[in-house]
Write an enzyme that holds these catalytic residues in place. Structure first.
Site, PDB file in Angstrom:
ATOM      1  N   CYS A 194       3.755   2.292  -4.868  1.00 22.68           N
ATOM      2  CA  CYS A 194       3.412   3.694  -4.985  1.00 22.68           C
ATOM      3  C   CYS A 194       3.351   4.120  -6.382  1.00 22.68           C
ATOM      4  CB  CYS A 194       4.313   4.486  -4.103  1.00 22.68           C
ATOM      5  SG  CYS A 194       4.291   4.173  -2.560  1.00 22.68           S
ATOM      6  N   ARG A 240      -1.315  11.359  -3.244  1.00 19.41           N
ATOM      7  CA  ARG A 240      -1.039  10.403  -2.391  1.00 19.41           C
ATOM      8  C   ARG A 240       0.580  10.363  -1.748  1.00 19.41           C
ATOM      9  NH1 ARG A 240      -0.711   3.936  -2.919  1.00 19.41           N
ATOM     10  NH2 ARG A 240      -0.550   3.356  -0.435  1.00 19.41           N
TER      11      ARG A 240
END
Length: 304
Positions: A194, A240
């Site tokens: 991430c 995101r």
């Protein structure tokens, strides 16, 4: 009244030799790289970090397929010396990569092998036509671990800080300790996947392809678009991570780590695409006088 006669076609023997040369080159490339693609398809292309590799391969096939007629029309002026040198560099990288099982070398050898073949069969004019397709091979190369290790840590900290500041500003009960986010009763770790490095890499591939297809003529327009690729990718990745935090907070940890976690990747791509389209449209309005014409691969690829 005079008429211009078309150039005489190649003789059957000469045309046959040309076709055999291309078939031999295609067969040799397949023998070299199909095992590499098969290994990647069952390995690194199944990971979140390198999952874009299969898509890049599909784009590569589309690019070269769209350019096939343009390359075929180029008069053959082979550059033997340069062609063999470039091909030898690619072959050396490929052999070293296969023997030592270094995937970076195996994938990085592709543009050299392909460029060497084009130089040997057609010459520099074919390289000028296929320059973007050859350049695009770079996005199939896995990122070196030394770069990933050096960049991942700072990216994770920046993204964690920005996400916490934004969500806290709109009233969410969120805090962080390093790269561990606490939102409500849940704790989330901003993992390496991430951090945005690999997604920024794949979005850079998307951004450069977008620029190539649009084919803007203005150098300033293209320069601004090129400079914006990484910032847009960075912002898309922040969106995101924010989406994952909000999903976890409102629907629970299972939803955040399950199907909706994968759907957040789609959000990433959509945000980036919207950013590219919006900036391109804005710059087109600013540089209204600059016309644009899509490159031959776009029309050839869509019409074929």
């Amino acid at each position: 009244m005079s008429s211009v006669l078309p150039a005489p076609p190649l003789g059957s023997a000469e045309a046959g030799n040309v076709n055999r040369s291309w078939l031999l080159a295609g067969f040799g490339f397949a023998v070299m790289y199909l095992p590499v693609y098969w290994w990647a398809a069952n390995g690194i292309w199944q990971t979140e970090e390198q999952g874009h590799g299969a898509l890049i391969l599909a784009v590569m096939v589309w690019l070269f397929w769209g350019l096939r007629e343009s390359i075929a029309r180029v008069p053959a002026q082979p550059s033997r010396g340069l062609g063999w040198c470039v091909f030898a560099v690619g072959l050396f990288m490929y052999v070293v990569g296969r023997i030592l099982e270094i995937s970076i070398f195996q994938f990085a050898s592709q543009p050299f092998v392909a460029a060497g073949v084009l130089l040997l069969l057609k010459g520099p004019a074919a390289i000028r036509i296929a320059w973007f397709a050859l350049f695009y091979f770079i996005f199939m190369i896995p990122l070196p671990d030394i770069i990933v290790d050096a960049v991942t840590g700072p990216l994770k900290r920046w993204i964690s800080w920005i996400v916490v500041e934004l969500l806290y500003a709109v009233g969410y009960p969120i805090s962080r300790n390093g790269v561990v986010l606490t939102v409500g009763q849940y704790q989330m770790l901003v993992a390496d996947a991430c951090s945005g490095l690999h997604s920024m890499y794949s979005l850079s591939a998307l951004g450069t392809l977008f620029m190539y297809i649009m084919g803007r003529k203005s150098l300033l327009h293209n320069a601004i678009m090129l400079a914006s690729i990484l910032p847009i990718a960075f912002v898309a990745n922040i969106v995101r991570v924010m989406a994952l935090v909000l999903i976890t907070f409102h629907f629970g940890d299972e939803a955040g780590q399950g199907f909706l976690h994968g759907a957040a990747g789609i959000v990433l791509m959509l945000v980036a695409l919207v950013g590219f389209f919006a900036l391109d449209a804005l710059l087109d309005r600013i540089f209204r006088g600059s016309a644009h014409s899509p490159p031959s691969v776009a029309s050839a690829g869509l019409s074929s």
